[in-house]
Scaffold this active site. Sequence first.
Site, PDB file in Angstrom:
ATOM      1  N   GLY A  86       0.873  -1.165   0.000  1.00 47.21           N
ATOM      2  CA  GLY A  86       0.000   0.000   0.000  1.00 47.21           C
ATOM      3  C   GLY A  86       0.911   1.216   0.000  1.00 47.21           C
ATOM      4  O   GLY A  86       2.132   1.068   0.058  1.00 47.21           O
ATOM      5  N   GLY A  88       3.074   3.375   1.459  1.00 42.88           N
ATOM      6  CA  GLY A  88       3.751   3.368   2.748  1.00 42.88           C
ATOM      7  C   GLY A  88       4.519   4.649   3.004  1.00 42.88           C
ATOM      8  O   GLY A  88       4.969   4.913   4.113  1.00 42.88           O
ATOM      9  N   ARG A  89       4.673   5.436   1.948  1.00 43.60           N
ATOM     10  CA  ARG A  89       5.406   6.703   2.125  1.00 43.60           C
ATOM     11  C   ARG A  89       4.932   7.739   1.100  1.00 43.60           C
ATOM     12  O   ARG A  89       5.704   8.580   0.633  1.00 43.60           O
ATOM     13  CB  ARG A  89       6.889   6.475   1.970  1.00 43.60           C
ATOM     14  CG  ARG A  89       7.212   5.607   0.762  1.00 43.60           C
ATOM     15  CD  ARG A  89       8.299   6.144  -0.001  1.00 43.60           C
ATOM     16  NE  ARG A  89       8.863   5.127  -0.866  1.00 43.60           N
ATOM     17  CZ  ARG A  89      10.123   5.084  -1.157  1.00 43.60           C
ATOM     18  NH1 ARG A  89      10.941   5.954  -0.670  1.00 43.60           N
ATOM     19  NH2 ARG A  89      10.568   4.178  -1.978  1.00 43.60           N
ATOM     20  N   LYS A 109       4.814  12.095  -2.609  1.00 46.84           N
ATOM     21  CA  LYS A 109       5.678  10.965  -2.236  1.00 46.84           C
ATOM     22  C   LYS A 109       6.730  11.425  -1.236  1.00 46.84           C
ATOM     23  O   LYS A 109       7.353  12.465  -1.434  1.00 46.84           O
ATOM     24  CB  LYS A 109       6.346  10.410  -3.503  1.00 46.84           C
ATOM     25  CG  LYS A 109       7.039   9.083  -3.286  1.00 46.84           C
ATOM     26  CD  LYS A 109       7.307   8.371  -4.603  1.00 46.84           C
ATOM     27  CE  LYS A 109       8.076   7.074  -4.375  1.00 46.84           C
ATOM     28  NZ  LYS A 109       8.325   6.361  -5.637  1.00 46.84           N
ATOM     29  N   GLY A 122       8.519   6.008   6.015  1.00 42.43           N
ATOM     30  CA  GLY A 122       7.571   6.858   5.295  1.00 42.43           C
ATOM     31  C   GLY A 122       8.214   7.975   4.503  1.00 42.43           C
ATOM     32  O   GLY A 122       7.534   8.830   3.933  1.00 42.43           O
ATOM     33  N   ASP A 248       2.725  -4.459  -8.189  1.00 41.96           N
ATOM     34  CA  ASP A 248       2.302  -3.240  -7.479  1.00 41.96           C
ATOM     35  C   ASP A 248       2.910  -2.000  -8.134  1.00 41.96           C
ATOM     36  O   ASP A 248       2.520  -0.879  -7.801  1.00 41.96           O
ATOM     37  CB  ASP A 248       2.701  -3.301  -5.993  1.00 41.96           C
ATOM     38  CG  ASP A 248       4.154  -3.687  -5.792  1.00 41.96           C
ATOM     39  OD1 ASP A 248       4.548  -4.765  -6.264  1.00 41.96           O
ATOM     40  OD2 ASP A 248       4.902  -2.904  -5.187  1.00 41.96           O
TER      41      ASP A 248
END
Length: 482
Positions: A86, A88-89, A109, A122, A248
């Site tokens: 997912g 994440g950062r 991002k 993150g 992904d």
Amino acid sequence: MLHFDNSYVNTLPHALWRRQAPTPLRQPHLISLNHKLIKTLGLTASWWASQEALDVLAGHQTLSGSDPVAMKYGGHQFGGWNPDLGDGRGLLLGEIIDNAKQRWDLHLKGSGPTPFSRMGDGRAVLRSSIREYLAGEALHHLGVPTTRALALVGSREPVRRERMETGATLLRIADSHIRFGHFEWLSHSGHINELKQLADYVIQRHYPDCATEKEPYVAFFTAVVKRTATLMADWQRVGFAHGVMNTDNFSITGATLDFGPYGFLDRYDPYLICNHSDHNGRYAWYLQPSVGFWNLNALAHALAPIIPVPALKQSLAEYEPTLTAHYDQGMNARLGLAQTQEIDRALVQGWLSLLQVAKADFTLSFRWLSTNTFDVLLADTRRWGEQADTAISWLAQYQQRCLAEGLSEAERLQRMQSQNPIYVLRNYLAEQVIQAAEQGQYEPLERLLSALQSPFTEQSEYADLAEPPPAWGQCLSISCSS
Ligand code: AMP
Ligand code: MG
């Protein structure tokens, strides 16, 4: 100012997102604005240079109307299924609609931890953010669908990778941030109603023509197969190696997404593995077309609850013919040829084999063909060393082929110069720009960006950017850490 719409969060089920505010980046400063893109989208240039914009870009402020979420997805990473992925950062800040009524995702991002960060911090470091910024511009201006960035912000926030680095954020835009992994996540976790909702949303937003087909889901999957096929052909045409072709990192709209340890070919080496961590060469450059197909198979599995298997197979059968047709046409265009004939494959293959054996530079060799008449090409035997005979015989074949199409020298040169770049994003160039930026010097970054934004136009002040890599820059191993 930006006017947000949030169709992703307002339309799609909670299984696909979590609300999350950005975590402010300490002591941020603006490094670069993509003025070209700001203008193309019809955004207000002056706002982007304001303090408010910096506050938004560094996660200190959320604009009214923006409803930031971390997207949830899964993915096949190096062949293995991982349900725990997912954003994440990064965060989807929302969508904007440009002057041409095109909808764009704005994704920040490096904006701090989310529920999907697992053990990560993150953050994104300056080095990888610069690489992503450059790659988007390079590919876009070579005619390859890709995400791009609107702005790059640096900071003094320390971030630990192999060494201590500093945090940065990148405001990325894309027609979509929906990945193959979104579909895989819903399917493999048994969210079949949600899978249908996602398919309906993607059809309505990205594939509206499919909505009126007899079998909209089948039409949609066929369209994804075709777009992925043409993207893989485009990567091979321009010599781009993605490096981390996990599902992904595959966009549902067939755009290049998520730049990590990517590379552009310097010398023509089809076996190039640009990712230092890819020990088995799963994502070697020459394998990219077959990996694209593998990923589509993973997507087909995910869609099996809503599309009958025979129909999925039929759609997948479109992959190879679409890819080869697009590749053939693209490579012929690089040779200045407007028509494609069956025999041209051997001509293209002969050229690539010559480059491989002669260890010749991919980009500069095409450019050499594009800027010299046959008299000069045939006389320049020294550049081929021991391969001079092969080169001369290939050039003779090529000359015959041009004659068969009635292509004059002038026409050939003119056509080829608009298809064969002089400036490509070589790893050593990115490395130089990164080293300068880490010392607080951003002029080299702007200079390289500017060259990559006009890759076909030779500019004498950028002569150094057209050079092949020096010895230190030939085999740079790019780490996955970002
Ligand atoms: P990537 O290799 O950047 O495509 O990332 C793969 C997955 O790891 C994605 O789910 C990312 O959001 C997550 N990820 C990568 N780096 C970090 C980080 N520094 N902090 C949190 N999550 C991360
Ligand atoms: Mg990724």
